[in-house]
Design a protein around this motif. Structure first.
Motif, PDB file in Angstrom:
ATOM      1  N   GLY A  23      55.158  20.178  30.260  1.00 24.76           N
ATOM      2  CA  GLY A  23      56.256  20.428  29.339  1.00 24.76           C
ATOM      3  C   GLY A  23      57.397  21.144  30.029  1.00 24.76           C
ATOM      4  N   TYR A  24      58.040  22.059  29.302  1.00 23.38           N
ATOM      5  CA  TYR A  24      59.132  22.823  29.888  1.00 23.38           C
ATOM      6  C   TYR A  24      58.593  23.879  30.842  1.00 23.38           C
ATOM      7  CZ  TYR A  24      62.416  20.846  26.499  1.00 23.38           C
ATOM      8  OH  TYR A  24      63.204  19.984  25.774  1.00 23.38           O
ATOM      9  N   THR A  25      59.277  24.041  31.960  1.00 23.07           N
ATOM     10  CA  THR A  25      59.038  25.133  32.899  1.00 23.07           C
ATOM     11  C   THR A  25      60.260  26.028  32.844  1.00 23.07           C
ATOM     12  OG1 THR A  25      57.650  23.807  34.372  1.00 23.07           O
ATOM     13  CG2 THR A  25      58.723  25.726  35.334  1.00 23.07           C
ATOM     14  N   ILE A  60      65.440  26.702  32.699  1.00 22.79           N
ATOM     15  CA  ILE A  60      64.517  25.932  31.863  1.00 22.79           C
ATOM     16  C   ILE A  60      64.739  24.446  32.106  1.00 22.79           C
ATOM     17  CG2 ILE A  60      66.082  26.099  29.863  1.00 22.79           C
ATOM     18  CD1 ILE A  60      63.464  25.927  28.103  1.00 22.79           C
ATOM     19  N   GLU A  61      63.647  23.728  32.332  1.00 19.35           N
ATOM     20  CA  GLU A  61      63.728  22.283  32.585  1.00 19.35           C
ATOM     21  C   GLU A  61      62.324  21.689  32.512  1.00 19.35           C
ATOM     22  OE1 GLU A  61      65.609  19.234  35.956  1.00 19.35           O
ATOM     23  OE2 GLU A  61      65.550  21.406  36.314  1.00 19.35           O
ATOM     24  N   ASP A  62      62.248  20.445  32.117  1.00 18.67           N
ATOM     25  CA  ASP A  62      61.000  19.698  32.252  1.00 18.67           C
ATOM     26  C   ASP A  62      61.064  18.967  33.582  1.00 18.67           C
ATOM     27  OD1 ASP A  62      58.880  17.849  32.202  1.00 18.67           O
ATOM     28  OD2 ASP A  62      58.948  17.712  30.011  1.00 18.67           O
ATOM     29  N   ILE A  63      60.205  19.341  34.528  1.00 16.33           N
ATOM     30  CA  ILE A  63      60.248  18.741  35.864  1.00 16.33           C
ATOM     31  C   ILE A  63      59.278  17.578  36.006  1.00 16.33           C
ATOM     32  CG2 ILE A  63      61.086  20.867  36.904  1.00 16.33           C
ATOM     33  CD1 ILE A  63      58.249  21.346  37.988  1.00 16.33           C
ATOM     34  N   GLY A  78      63.197  20.513  22.331  1.00 16.18           N
ATOM     35  CA  GLY A  78      64.352  19.700  22.675  1.00 16.18           C
ATOM     36  C   GLY A  78      65.567  20.502  23.113  1.00 16.18           C
ATOM     37  N   ASN A  79      66.745  19.877  22.987  1.00 15.47           N
ATOM     38  CA  ASN A  79      67.979  20.465  23.498  1.00 15.47           C
ATOM     39  C   ASN A  79      68.320  21.787  22.830  1.00 15.47           C
ATOM     40  OD1 ASN A  79      68.344  18.323  25.258  1.00 15.47           O
ATOM     41  ND2 ASN A  79      69.653  17.177  23.841  1.00 15.47           N
ATOM     42  N   ALA A  80      67.994  21.911  21.554  1.00 15.47           N
ATOM     43  CA  ALA A  80      68.297  23.161  20.851  1.00 15.47           C
ATOM     44  C   ALA A  80      67.499  24.320  21.444  1.00 15.47           C
ATOM     45  CB  ALA A  80      67.988  23.012  19.362  1.00 15.47           C
ATOM     46  N   PHE A  81      66.243  24.049  21.760  1.00 12.56           N
ATOM     47  CA  PHE A  81      65.402  25.084  22.367  1.00 12.56           C
ATOM     48  C   PHE A  81      65.928  25.465  23.743  1.00 12.56           C
ATOM     49  CE2 PHE A  81      61.588  26.047  25.030  1.00 12.56           C
ATOM     50  CZ  PHE A  81      61.250  27.265  24.443  1.00 12.56           C
ATOM     51  N   VAL A  82      66.311  24.483  24.531  1.00 12.42           N
ATOM     52  CA  VAL A  82      66.859  24.748  25.861  1.00 12.42           C
ATOM     53  C   VAL A  82      68.091  25.641  25.760  1.00 12.42           C
ATOM     54  CG1 VAL A  82      67.988  23.691  27.855  1.00 12.42           C
ATOM     55  CG2 VAL A  82      65.921  22.649  26.888  1.00 12.42           C
ATOM     56  N   ALA A  83      68.975  25.327  24.846  1.00  7.71           N
ATOM     57  CA  ALA A  83      70.194  26.120  24.673  1.00  7.71           C
ATOM     58  C   ALA A  83      69.869  27.539  24.216  1.00  7.71           C
ATOM     59  CB  ALA A  83      71.126  25.434  23.667  1.00  7.71           C
ATOM     60  N   ASP A  84      68.908  27.663  23.294  1.00 13.50           N
ATOM     61  CA  ASP A  84      68.557  28.983  22.788  1.00 13.50           C
ATOM     62  C   ASP A  84      67.820  29.814  23.838  1.00 13.50           C
ATOM     63  OD1 ASP A  84      69.784  28.668  20.349  1.00 13.50           O
ATOM     64  OD2 ASP A  84      67.976  27.971  19.310  1.00 13.50           O
ATOM     65  N   TRP A  85      67.047  29.152  24.701  1.00 10.44           N
ATOM     66  CA  TRP A  85      66.402  29.888  25.800  1.00 10.44           C
ATOM     67  C   TRP A  85      67.472  30.527  26.691  1.00 10.44           C
ATOM     68  CZ3 TRP A  85      61.186  30.549  27.267  1.00 10.44           C
ATOM     69  CH2 TRP A  85      61.008  31.170  28.517  1.00 10.44           C
ATOM     70  N   LYS A  86      68.489  29.771  27.013  1.00  9.91           N
ATOM     71  CA  LYS A  86      69.552  30.282  27.875  1.00  9.91           C
ATOM     72  C   LYS A  86      70.318  31.411  27.194  1.00  9.91           C
ATOM     73  CE  LYS A  86      70.006  26.023  30.512  1.00  9.91           C
ATOM     74  NZ  LYS A  86      70.866  24.883  30.940  1.00  9.91           N
ATOM     75  N   GLY A  94      63.071  38.224  14.831  1.00  9.52           N
ATOM     76  CA  GLY A  94      64.285  37.512  14.467  1.00  9.52           C
ATOM     77  C   GLY A  94      65.140  37.094  15.635  1.00  9.52           C
ATOM     78  N   ASN A  95      64.597  37.176  16.840  1.00  7.50           N
ATOM     79  CA  ASN A  95      65.354  36.725  18.003  1.00  7.50           C
ATOM     80  C   ASN A  95      65.569  35.219  17.948  1.00  7.50           C
ATOM     81  OD1 ASN A  95      63.325  35.223  19.877  1.00  7.50           O
ATOM     82  ND2 ASN A  95      62.242  37.085  19.290  1.00  7.50           N
ATOM     83  N   VAL A  96      66.422  34.713  18.824  1.00 11.05           N
ATOM     84  CA  VAL A  96      66.838  33.314  18.763  1.00 11.05           C
ATOM     85  C   VAL A  96      65.706  32.337  19.071  1.00 11.05           C
ATOM     86  CG1 VAL A  96      67.593  33.177  21.173  1.00 11.05           C
ATOM     87  CG2 VAL A  96      68.757  31.786  19.428  1.00 11.05           C
TER      88      VAL A  96
END
Length: 287
Positions: free
Chosen positions: A92-94, A84-87, A143-151, A120-122
């Motif tokens: 937005g995020y890819t 996950i990253e914004d390129i 933001g960063n919280a979403f990126v972390a939760d995606w991972k 109820g998933n993350v």
């Protein structure tokens, strides 16, 4: 779907020789309005090819590796569930195995499908934010919280299955079905799939449907009585022209030194061994 920056990985049956000169992402561009992806449409031609299809298990695996070589600089497509990253391409995020984008709707649909299967998933708590940022490049509520939760979610096999299913529903199945209806064998089916991954399944000039329409003005499909190689060359010409209209897609090596190579070699059934280059990097699928 947009091109994804370089990641690492590989497969035992394939080799890749990275190039230090390869860009890690496509050049930034912020389209206005933000590019969107339309819903897939049904095939417009009835005849189906009798040749081996890309939906054969091994051929589908090859297709995933080919796309990943261009999207991820790696043949290990399964390593991309957590990407996950914004390129900086205005979408937005890819993220994920096929480049689901927060700005084009397919990431929203993916998280909705995941949540329908596993409430109820993350990632479920981000659904309101994903709805608000759709059709924009905004990170508001993510933001960063979403990126972390995606991972974190990417470690969940249910989420991995959701990514596979959305890839097939929106991109793989429509592309393969239309290619079969056009009388195309496995290579043509892959060429359609790679185009729909990058450009989306719309009908405007730079979406899959528009590219196909442009090709059909130059050559008949096999289902219309045309020559398969002639038609696929016309499609690749139209695809390349569409890519060159957008800075984020202006490296056309996935056409020039990958798909066109297979076509020029007469490998219409996309049989390995396969050797090609994307962004100057060399890859081989041996079997």
């Amino acid at each position: 779907m947009t091109n994804i920056p370089t990641t690492t990985g590989g497969k035992a049956t394939a080799t890749a020789a990275p190039s230090s000169a390869k860009p890690t992402a496509k050049p930034s561009t912020t389209p206005s309005p933000t590019p969107t992806k339309s819903q897939p449409t049904a095939p417009t031609s009835a005849p189906a090819s009798s040749a081996a299809g890309l939906d054969d298990a091994r051929k589908k695996e090859i297709a995933m590796e080919l796309v990943s070589s261009a999207e991820n600089s790696s043949l290990d497509w399964k390593a991309q569930y957590s990407y996950i990253e914004d390129i900086g391409d205005g979408r937005g995020y890819t993220a994920g195995i096929i480049g689901f984008c927060s700005g084009t709707g397919d990431m929203l649909e993916l998280v909705q499908a995941y949540t329908a299967t596993e409430p109820g998933n993350v990632l479920a708590k981000y659904l309101p934010a994903l709805k608000k940022v759709n059709n924009t490049d905004s990170h508001t509520g993510l933001g960063n919280a979403f990126v972390a939760d995606w991972k974190t979610a990417a470690k969940d096999t249910v989420f991995q299955t959701a990514q596979n299913n959305e890839r097939d529903r929106v991109y793989f199945n429509p592309a393969v079905n239309q290619a079969k209806a056009d009388g195309l064998r496995a290579l043509g089916q892959f060429i359609y799939y790679d185009a729909i991954v990058m450009h989306g399944p719309g009908d405007d000039p730079t979406s899959f449907g528009g590219i196909r329409a442009a090709a059909m003005k130059k050559a008949k499909t096999p289902a219309q009585g045309g020559n398969e190689t002639t038609y696929l060359n016309a499609f690749l010409d139209a695809r390349k022209a569409a890519m060159l209209t957008e800075a984020a897609h202006d490296d056309t090596s996935r056409v020039d030194t990958e798909q066109r190579v297979f076509l020029n070699n007469g490998n219409l059934d996309l049989n390995p061994p396969l050797s090609w280059k994307t962004y100057g990097d060399s890859y081989t699928i041996k079997s």
